[in-house]
Design a protein around this motif. Structure first.
Motif, short mmCIF file in Angstrom:
data_model
loop_
_atom_site.label_atom_id
_atom_site.label_comp_id
_atom_site.label_asym_id
_atom_site.label_seq_id
_atom_site.Cartn_x
_atom_site.Cartn_y
_atom_site.Cartn_z
N CYS A 195 -17.91 -45.62 50.36
CA CYS A 195 -18.68 -44.73 49.50
C CYS A 195 -20.00 -45.46 49.27
O CYS A 195 -20.02 -46.51 48.61
N SER A 196 -21.08 -44.94 49.84
CA SER A 196 -22.29 -45.73 50.00
C SER A 196 -23.06 -45.91 48.69
O SER A 196 -22.99 -45.08 47.78
N PRO A 197 -23.83 -47.00 48.60
CA PRO A 197 -24.64 -47.24 47.40
C PRO A 197 -25.67 -46.13 47.19
O PRO A 197 -25.99 -45.78 46.05
N MET A 214 -16.90 -42.17 58.19
CA MET A 214 -16.12 -42.23 59.43
C MET A 214 -16.97 -42.90 60.50
O MET A 214 -18.17 -43.06 60.35
N THR A 215 -16.31 -43.35 61.57
CA THR A 215 -17.05 -43.96 62.67
C THR A 215 -17.92 -42.90 63.32
O THR A 215 -17.43 -41.81 63.61
N TRP A 275 -20.53 -49.71 62.41
CA TRP A 275 -21.30 -48.60 61.86
C TRP A 275 -20.42 -47.55 61.20
O TRP A 275 -19.33 -47.25 61.68
N HIS A 276 -20.91 -47.00 60.10
CA HIS A 276 -20.20 -45.93 59.40
C HIS A 276 -21.15 -44.76 59.16
O HIS A 276 -22.31 -44.97 58.82
N GLN A 316 -24.85 -46.14 58.63
CA GLN A 316 -25.20 -47.46 58.10
C GLN A 316 -24.13 -48.48 58.47
O GLN A 316 -23.01 -48.12 58.80
N ASN A 317 -24.55 -49.74 58.41
CA ASN A 317 -23.62 -50.80 58.76
C ASN A 317 -22.68 -51.10 57.60
O ASN A 317 -23.00 -50.82 56.45
#
Ligand SMILES: *[C@@H]1O[C@H](CO)[C@@H](O)[C@H](O)[C@H]1NC(C)=O
Ligand SMILES: *[C@@H]1O[C@H](CO)[C@@H](O)[C@H](O)[C@H]1NC(C)=O
Ligand SMILES: *[C@@H]1O[C@H](CO)[C@@H](O)[C@H](O)[C@H]1NC(C)=O
Ligand SMILES: *[C@@H]1O[C@H](CO)[C@@H](O)[C@H](O)[C@H]1NC(C)=O
Ligand SMILES: *[C@@H]1O[C@H](CO)[C@@H](O)[C@H](O)[C@H]1NC(C)=O
Length: 772
Positions: free
Chosen positions: A478-480, A594-595, A698-699, A717-718
């Protein structure tokens, strides 16, 4: 576009047949024994091998082994041992026999308990039936360091209790207790299961302390306690993880003897979980259930969505808990029948709040309809995206902690909810179903408005678990950017978490990253059992700031599988999700990753498919595997390979089976699934690399708002760069093996220290718990 290019260039080309081929990593048993320095393992194995030739003898223990009269022990044990073949072992055993006798003598003096009437009078915090019929009831209460049990079992023989990570007694921590019929003396014996045989042996150090024990005409009741962590390698640490709680009952009149059990079983439980209790004030309830829905026997996986109108409330109320209402009747010769113990196909249910537009008439119409097949539901139902209650198989329901409630009737007037039921009908039976969820709500508002947030790995076929792996991990981020865009300045407070995956998952943890530091795990389960899905309270709560990152990590054991497991909703596929209960409520409803598609296929050495370019493939995955406007040949291919036909949500599984590889030439004309199936999964170098690339690479991140809009753009993003905490705070503890003793209780006398008890190991308990 630029990102994609970077992606393709940086992808690691792994499967080029030039990989060093490793020898098989499973040494032969003798070799293993010779090399293995752990003497205890070697001893047990040797013992096991030596005894194995006389399996019938092993099961018949001396009849009065543990009887009060010591002479019978002395008489019969050597006899028993004499029947075993190898002389050297017998000699060693004789020596041990004497020590056991000593141990028993000591134990009888110290721990017999003549207490027909004594009861501790403790207030039991938890009570659980261990079996279906309520014949074995376990009550317990714990402090920070110790736990006290009361076990009531319908038997006049012995009763056994055990703790293990597996559902059997191999290497389990076991305790056996009984009350003898003549004297009314209670006894307890700390045991453990052998590693290679369903047999219990006494622990070297006795860590259980008997408090009381008595029996009446039908039941044996014992109370005993132990440290949570006894610092004894033969005992299980009782902690935050799920334990398989094993039980076994001896035959009537088996006091002092320990013949084979007559009944046994197991139940997954978390013994230290604080419980949120229903309010003492009366609650109202709202039953949200499917009505008279026939599940056809041709569908193994079925998603059913039904819209409900909320009760009309003039002001805001709080939802404080829910319970499952499971009512599935098998249809036999066209007639639905009530069948005891027939398994319901209801696998999980989620109730969502809908963010309906102004056209109430349309929503009203939907709420009066029977419902919709998941994939063919009206598009507007995508706005039903905020989970309110998430139930999965094995849960008895939940009550929220006392300071939070989920708002109901807040907007005034009518509002709409959608119940999504996942039926898992692998056996392909026909059922009449009336299952659903009972929502408990109250007008006395709690301190905070709470909400649920779904996070983890986006559900798609790309969430692949290779076969033959003991511990393979996947992660969802869950990205920043997502939390930065959707959370308030002061952040949110996390109250509890429901961790969700399917049958091969063994560990799930929810990580919290701030900047480039990992904070203590929000929640962690190292013994996951998909049949036991109860949410986990986060002790003291957790403050989560905007811009923090949430990572759900799942570890799977696929060692018994021959084929890769693909992600998906079916119980035969896998998931990795956490449902986070928090306050105050925000606009964020779901936050997954997800990938990226190109990256995924590159990882398996595939550059191009016939008929579709990678961008088109990606588009299909992003629309959950919907098959509009595919080239006809490919579509036919996919339909042919799709397990459920096109009935369930497919999540791209059909596509994996239908896509045919064009480039590279080595794999040309194979379907991608055939290619996956043929990969040399037993090569650790290959799978470790794949695991690292897919989880730490990567996601593609998704950030969904409650109204189905994006809270942050889809991004690639990585995996974040952060310092992992090595061990979770609580587990860092120094243990001085064998040096810990329970503080002495007034009820047990005696002067000898328990720790000086002879180190005797032999068959004094017997096969107690053997499970499927
Ligand atoms: C026997 O003991 C059990 C467990 O303590 C209890 O539930 C049961 O009522 C008792 N039966 C009688 C007849 O006292
Ligand atoms: C479901 O079916 C049963 C029997 O066919 C009937 O009695 C009942 O009223 C039905 N319930 C609903 C809600 O339609
Ligand atoms: C977070 O959002 C604010 C605006 O609300 C922005 O100024 C800031 O750069 C964002 N930070 C990150 C890490 O995205
Ligand atoms: C792959 O299939 C195509 C057409 O079906 C055929 O022309 C080609 O020779 C095949 N290539 C290989 C490597 O088998
Ligand atoms: C990750 O962070 C550490 C410490 O902040 C830094 O030393 C390291 O170079 C970073 N690695 C990458 C790949 O950015």
């Amino acid at each position: 576009m630029h990102l994609q290019t970077v992606l393709i260039l940086s992808a690691i080309f792994l499967c080029n047949a030039k990989l060093p081929r490793l020898r098989q990593h499973v040494p032969e048993l003798p070799q293993y024994l010779a090399q293995n320095s752990h003497s205890s393992i070697r001893e047990e194995l040797t013992k096991y091998l030596a005894q194995n030739s006389h399996s019938s003898i092993r099961d018949e223990l001396p009849k009065n082994l543990a009887h009060n009269s010591q002479s019978s022990i002395q008489d019969e044990l050597p006899q028993y041992l004499a029947q075993n073949s190898h002389n050297s072992i017998i000699e060693r055993r004789n020596e041990r026999t004497n020590r056991i006798v000593d141990q028993y003598r000591t134990r009888h003096r110290r721990e017999s308990f003549n207490s027909r009437s004594y009861e501790s009078g403790l207030v039991w915090a938890h009570t659980e039936r261990l079996d279906d019929s309520g014949d074995v009831i376990l009550r317990w209460v714990n402090t920070d360091s110790s736990i006290t049990f009361r076990l009531e079992a319908r038997t006049r023989g012995y009763v056994g209790l055990g703790f293990n990570s597996a559902r059997n007694m191999r290497k389990a921590d076991l305790v056996v207790a009984w009350v003898d019929d003549t004297h009314g003396n209670a006894q307890i014996l700390d045991c453990h299961g052998l590693a290679f045989e369903d047999r219990a042996v006494a622990d070297e150090v006795q860590n259980y302390e008997l408090i009381s024990g008595f029996q009446n005409d039908t039941h044996t009741t014992v109370e005993f306690r132990r440290q949570l962590d006894t610092c004894d390698k033969q005992d299980t640490v009782i902690g935050e993880d799920t334990l398989q709680v094993l039980w076994a009952l001896g035959p009537e009149g088996s006091d002092g003897q320990l013949p084979r059990h007559v009944q046994s079983g197991s139940r997954p439980l978390r013994l230290l979980q604080p419980l949120a209790k229903p309010d003492s004030i009366p609650l109202k309830h709202w039953d949200v259930r499917i009505s008279n829905f026939t599940i056809p026997h041709v569908m193994a996986t079925l998603f059913w969505c039904k819209v409900f109108k909320a009760p009309e409330l003039t002001r805001k109320h709080h939802i404080v808990g829910y319970e499952p209402l499971i009512d599935s009747r098998p249809i036999r010769s066209g007639i639905p029948v009530m069948e005891k113990n027939s398994l319901s196909p209801v696998h999980h249910m989620v109730l969502y709040e809908c963010n309906e537009d102004h056209d109430k008439r349309q929503w009203n119409k939907w709420s009066e309809s029977e419902g919709f097949l998941g994939p063919s539901r009206p598009g507007e139902l995508a706005t039903c995206a905020t989970p309110i209650a998430a139930w999965a198989m094995g849960s008895k329901g939940e009550f929220l902690p006392e300071n939070v409630g989920i708002p109901l009737g807040e907007k005034g007037g009518v509002s709409y909810y959608m119940l999504e039921v996942h039926y898992d009908n692998q056996e392909l039976h026909q059922f009449l179903d009336n299952s659903g969820i009972r929502i408990h709500y109250t007008s006395s508002l709690r301190a905070h408005d709470a909400a649920l947030l779904g996070a983890g790995v986006g559900v798609s076929a790309l969430h692949m678990i290779p076969p033959k792996q003991r511990a393979y991990s996947t992660v969802g981020i869950c990205s920043p950017e997502c939390t930065n865009n959707t959370m308030p300045e002061e952040g949110i407070n996390i109250v509890s978490v429901l961790l969700h995956a399917h049958g091969t998952a063994r560990k799930i943890s929810l990580k919290h990253i701030r900047g480039n530091e990992e904070l203590p795990r929000i929640s962690e389960e190292n013994n996951y059992d998909a049949r036991y899905q109860q949410s986990r309270i986060v002790p003291g709560g957790r403050r989560f700031f905007k811009g923090d990152t949430l990572i759900t990590e799942c570890t799977y054991d696929s060692s018994s599988r021959d084929k890769p497991i693909l992600g998906g909703y079916s119980a035969t596929q896998e998931m990795c999700l956490s449902f986070v209960l928090y306050y105050p409520r925000t606009e964020l409803a779901g936050c997954y990753s997800m990938t990226p598609v190109v990256e995924f296929f590159e990882t398996f050495g595939v550059k191009e498919f016939y008929g579709l370019n990678m961008m088109e493939v990606e588009k299909i995955f992003l629309s959950s595997g919907t098959l509009d406007s595919l080239p006809p040949q490919l579509e036919a291919n996919i339909r042919e390979h799709s397990v459920d036909g096109m009935q369930g949500d497919d999540q791209g599984v059909g596509l994996m089976k239908g896509l045919v590889i064009k480039d590279p030439p080595e794999f040309r004309n194979k379907t991608f699934m055939a290619h996956l199936n043929e990969m040399p999964w037993v090569e650790p170098l290959l799978t470790e690399q794949i695991e690292k690339t897919l989880s730490k690479g990567w996601h593609m991140t998704f950030c969904k708002r409650r109204d189905d809009s994006w809270g942050a753009p889809i991004q690639i993003q990585n995996y974040p760069n952060f310092t992992e905490i090595t061990r979770n705070e609580a587990s860092e503890k120094s243990c001085n093996y064998k040096s810990v003793r329970l503080p002495s209780m007034t009820t047990t006398g005696g002067t000898a220290s328990r720790n000086t008890l002879a180190a005797a190991i032999l068959a004094v308990c017997i096969p107690i718990i053997v499970l499927r």
